[in-house]
Design a protein around this motif. Structure first.
Motif, PDB file in Angstrom:
ATOM      1  N   ALA A  92       0.826  -1.211   0.000  1.00  0.00           N
ATOM      2  CA  ALA A  92       0.000   0.000   0.000  1.00  0.00           C
ATOM      3  C   ALA A  92       0.861   1.262   0.000  1.00  0.00           C
ATOM      4  CB  ALA A  92      -0.932   0.001   1.211  1.00  0.00           C
ATOM      5  N   TYR A  93       2.011   1.209   0.644  1.00  0.00           N
ATOM      6  CA  TYR A  93       2.955   2.332   0.640  1.00  0.00           C
ATOM      7  C   TYR A  93       3.484   2.541  -0.774  1.00  0.00           C
ATOM      8  CZ  TYR A  93       7.429   4.724   1.812  1.00  0.00           C
ATOM      9  OH  TYR A  93       8.507   5.565   1.885  1.00  0.00           O
ATOM     10  N   LYS A  94       3.897   1.483  -1.425  1.00  0.00           N
ATOM     11  CA  LYS A  94       4.392   1.589  -2.794  1.00  0.00           C
ATOM     12  C   LYS A  94       3.319   2.167  -3.719  1.00  0.00           C
ATOM     13  CE  LYS A  94       7.451  -2.442  -2.313  1.00  0.00           C
ATOM     14  NZ  LYS A  94       7.915  -3.705  -2.928  1.00  0.00           N
ATOM     15  N   LEU A  95       2.083   1.719  -3.523  1.00  0.00           N
ATOM     16  CA  LEU A  95       0.987   2.209  -4.359  1.00  0.00           C
ATOM     17  C   LEU A  95       0.767   3.703  -4.151  1.00  0.00           C
ATOM     18  CD1 LEU A  95      -1.184   1.409  -6.409  1.00  0.00           C
ATOM     19  CD2 LEU A  95      -2.707   0.901  -4.478  1.00  0.00           C
ATOM     20  N   ARG A  96       0.867   4.157  -2.907  1.00  0.00           N
ATOM     21  CA  ARG A  96       0.702   5.590  -2.626  1.00  0.00           C
ATOM     22  C   ARG A  96       1.779   6.416  -3.342  1.00  0.00           C
ATOM     23  NH1 ARG A  96      -1.035   9.166  -0.582  1.00  0.00           N
ATOM     24  NH2 ARG A  96      -1.268   9.381   1.648  1.00  0.00           N
ATOM     25  N   ILE A  97       2.984   5.874  -3.442  1.00  0.00           N
ATOM     26  CA  ILE A  97       4.057   6.570  -4.153  1.00  0.00           C
ATOM     27  C   ILE A  97       3.668   6.800  -5.614  1.00  0.00           C
ATOM     28  CG2 ILE A  97       6.406   6.338  -5.071  1.00  0.00           C
ATOM     29  CD1 ILE A  97       6.558   7.058  -2.200  1.00  0.00           C
ATOM     30  N   VAL A  98       3.201   5.740  -6.284  1.00  0.00           N
ATOM     31  CA  VAL A  98       2.929   5.870  -7.719  1.00  0.00           C
ATOM     32  C   VAL A  98       1.659   6.675  -7.985  1.00  0.00           C
ATOM     33  CG1 VAL A  98       4.131   3.710  -8.200  1.00  0.00           C
ATOM     34  CG2 VAL A  98       1.659   3.674  -7.925  1.00  0.00           C
ATOM     35  N   GLN A  99       0.791   6.796  -7.003  1.00  0.00           N
ATOM     36  CA  GLN A  99      -0.433   7.576  -7.170  1.00  0.00           C
ATOM     37  C   GLN A  99      -0.232   9.059  -6.859  1.00  0.00           C
ATOM     38  OE1 GLN A  99      -2.998   5.478  -4.449  1.00  0.00           O
ATOM     39  NE2 GLN A  99      -3.858   4.162  -6.050  1.00  0.00           N
ATOM     40  N   SER A 100       0.935   9.427  -6.338  1.00  0.00           N
ATOM     41  CA  SER A 100       1.158  10.782  -5.824  1.00  0.00           C
ATOM     42  C   SER A 100       2.022  11.617  -6.759  1.00  0.00           C
ATOM     43  CB  SER A 100       1.824  10.711  -4.449  1.00  0.00           C
ATOM     44  OG  SER A 100       1.019  10.022  -3.518  1.00  0.00           O
ATOM     45  N   THR A 101       1.959  12.926  -6.542  1.00  0.00           N
ATOM     46  CA  THR A 101       2.841  13.867  -7.225  1.00  0.00           C
ATOM     47  C   THR A 101       3.503  14.754  -6.176  1.00  0.00           C
ATOM     48  OG1 THR A 101       1.103  15.524  -7.500  1.00  0.00           O
ATOM     49  CG2 THR A 101       1.345  13.884  -9.262  1.00  0.00           C
ATOM     50  N   ALA A 102       4.388  15.625  -6.634  1.00  0.00           N
ATOM     51  CA  ALA A 102       5.156  16.460  -5.707  1.00  0.00           C
ATOM     52  C   ALA A 102       4.264  17.243  -4.748  1.00  0.00           C
ATOM     53  CB  ALA A 102       6.056  17.404  -6.496  1.00  0.00           C
ATOM     54  N   LYS A 103       3.106  17.692  -5.236  1.00  0.00           N
ATOM     55  CA  LYS A 103       2.222  18.500  -4.379  1.00  0.00           C
ATOM     56  C   LYS A 103       1.633  17.688  -3.231  1.00  0.00           C
ATOM     57  CE  LYS A 103      -1.876  17.863  -7.322  1.00  0.00           C
ATOM     58  NZ  LYS A 103      -2.554  16.935  -6.397  1.00  0.00           N
ATOM     59  N   ASP A 104       1.700  16.361  -3.320  1.00  0.00           N
ATOM     60  CA  ASP A 104       1.203  15.508  -2.241  1.00  0.00           C
ATOM     61  C   ASP A 104       2.244  15.275  -1.155  1.00  0.00           C
ATOM     62  OD1 ASP A 104      -1.337  14.977  -3.537  1.00  0.00           O
ATOM     63  OD2 ASP A 104      -0.225  13.702  -4.932  1.00  0.00           O
ATOM     64  N   THR A 105       3.464  15.779  -1.375  1.00  0.00           N
ATOM     65  CA  THR A 105       4.508  15.628  -0.362  1.00  0.00           C
ATOM     66  C   THR A 105       4.569  16.873   0.510  1.00  0.00           C
ATOM     67  OG1 THR A 105       6.377  16.609  -1.603  1.00  0.00           O
ATOM     68  CG2 THR A 105       5.835  14.297  -2.053  1.00  0.00           C
TER      69      THR A 105
END
Length: 340
Positions: free
Chosen positions: A217-230
């Motif tokens: 689920a952590y890996k999936l969150r990475i690929v679903q995110s962009t810089a603005k989500d950090t």
């Protein structure tokens, strides 16, 4: 003529491509390090805080999977003589096992350089400023990894990698400089080489690899995110205070923000457990809310309360795939960008 993909650092280390994977703690196990090295890069084991026997086992396990060079990572951040002695033993153990590189982070490398180099092992350190890079070069390190504020996980840098990198290259020439932070594809690798880097050290891109020992689920969150989500923050300070970091926004961050961003001791759910963690020794412990660590595949809690370390490069990380394939993608993309 522009820069070539194969840099002098590649020659010095005996690797094909100037691509390092970050040794992000227990998640960077032999499977990941070996896969990166087998693809022509330099895989780096995570070993911070690990006992001597565990370090030896991790190195031996990597050697079963590759005959090519690989490195090992230790976080310095010592708080006294006892911590320093323990880290000296860790570095000496890794050097005696003849890893290619000891990669250090978050502190003064001087006490550890002689210990490793006396056994023929190179010492690199990740830094966040030109001043820190100069001090490291004076201490005798073999290379410096310049980390920009775009990086995920714990962040030493306070400025953009694209400002820090050329300034660092100029300041410590001829000591080689690698770039880290905000780089996740071949275009970023090519840009770093054009700016004077001799390589890149990538974390977020390899979080989203099959071999990273991390929760799906952590890996999936990475690929679903962009810089603005950090978000650059200091929320996860239990077990490692005063260490800024970049993570994905999650429930833990949202609830803290909704509460008015209260200080430590007054945060929502503080003192409760978000689940359990299995240490490198095999010991299972409670994982307090706001504590550092990475969710492993066997994490039994809500992933949204664990720190989801991620850099701004998640914008260009759009799939989970084998680490060797990631290296090959980076090479192909960088070669095309350098030709262009």
């Amino acid at each position: 003529m522009g820069p070539e993909l194969r840099t002098p650092l590649c020659e010095a280390l005996g690797i094909e491509y100037p691509i390092f994977s970050v040794g992000f703690g227990d998640a960077a196990r032999p499977e990941l390090a070996a896969a990166v090295s087998n693809a022509g890069g330099l895989g780096v084991l995570g070993a911070s805080g690990m006992g001597i026997d565990v370090i030896r086992r991790r190195i031996a396990g990597t050697r079963k999977l590759t005959r090519l060079p690989f490195g090992i990572n230790f976080i310095i951040d010592e708080e006294g003589d006892e911590d320093r002695a323990f880290l000296l033993d860790q570095v000496a153990t890794a050097a005696a096992e003849h890893v290619a590189v000891v990669v250090l982070f978050w502190g003064d490398p001087a006490p550890y350089v002689a210990r490793a180099r006396g056994l023929g092992v190179k010492v690199f350190i990740q830094v966040g400023s030109v001043e820190e890079a100069k001090s490291a070069a004076e201490a005798g390190v073999d290379a410096v990894i310049a980390q920009g504020i775009e990086a995920g996980g714990h962040v030493r840098g306070t400025t953009s990698i694209w400002d820090l990198l050329p300034a660092t290259v100029d300041a410590i020439d001829p000591v080689p400089v690698l770039a880290s932070g905000g780089i996740g594809d071949g275009a970023g690798l090519a840009r770093a080489l054009r700016a004077g880097a001799q390589g890149v050290s990538l974390g977020t891109r390899f979080v989203a690899s099959d071999e990273a020992w991390l929760h799906p689920a952590y890996k999936l969150r990475i690929v679903q995110s962009t810089a603005k989500d950090t978000v650059y923050n200091e929320l996860y300070d239990v077990w490692w205070p005063n260490a800024p970091h970049r993570t994905l926004r999650n429930k833990a961050f949202a609830e803290w923000e909704a509460a008015g961003r209260p200080p430590p001791g007054s945060r929502p759910g503080e003192g409760t457990s978000i689940g359990t963690r299995t240490l490198s020794t095999g010991e299972v412990i409670d994982w307090p809310r706001y504590a550092v660590g990475s969710a492993s595949p066997d994490f039994d809690g809500d992933i949204e309360y664990a720190p989801l370390w991620a850099g701004e490069s998640c914008t260009v990380v759009n799939d989970i795939k084998p680490a060797g394939e990631i290296v090959r993608d980076l090479v192909r993309e960088a070669e095309a960008a350098l030709r262009g």
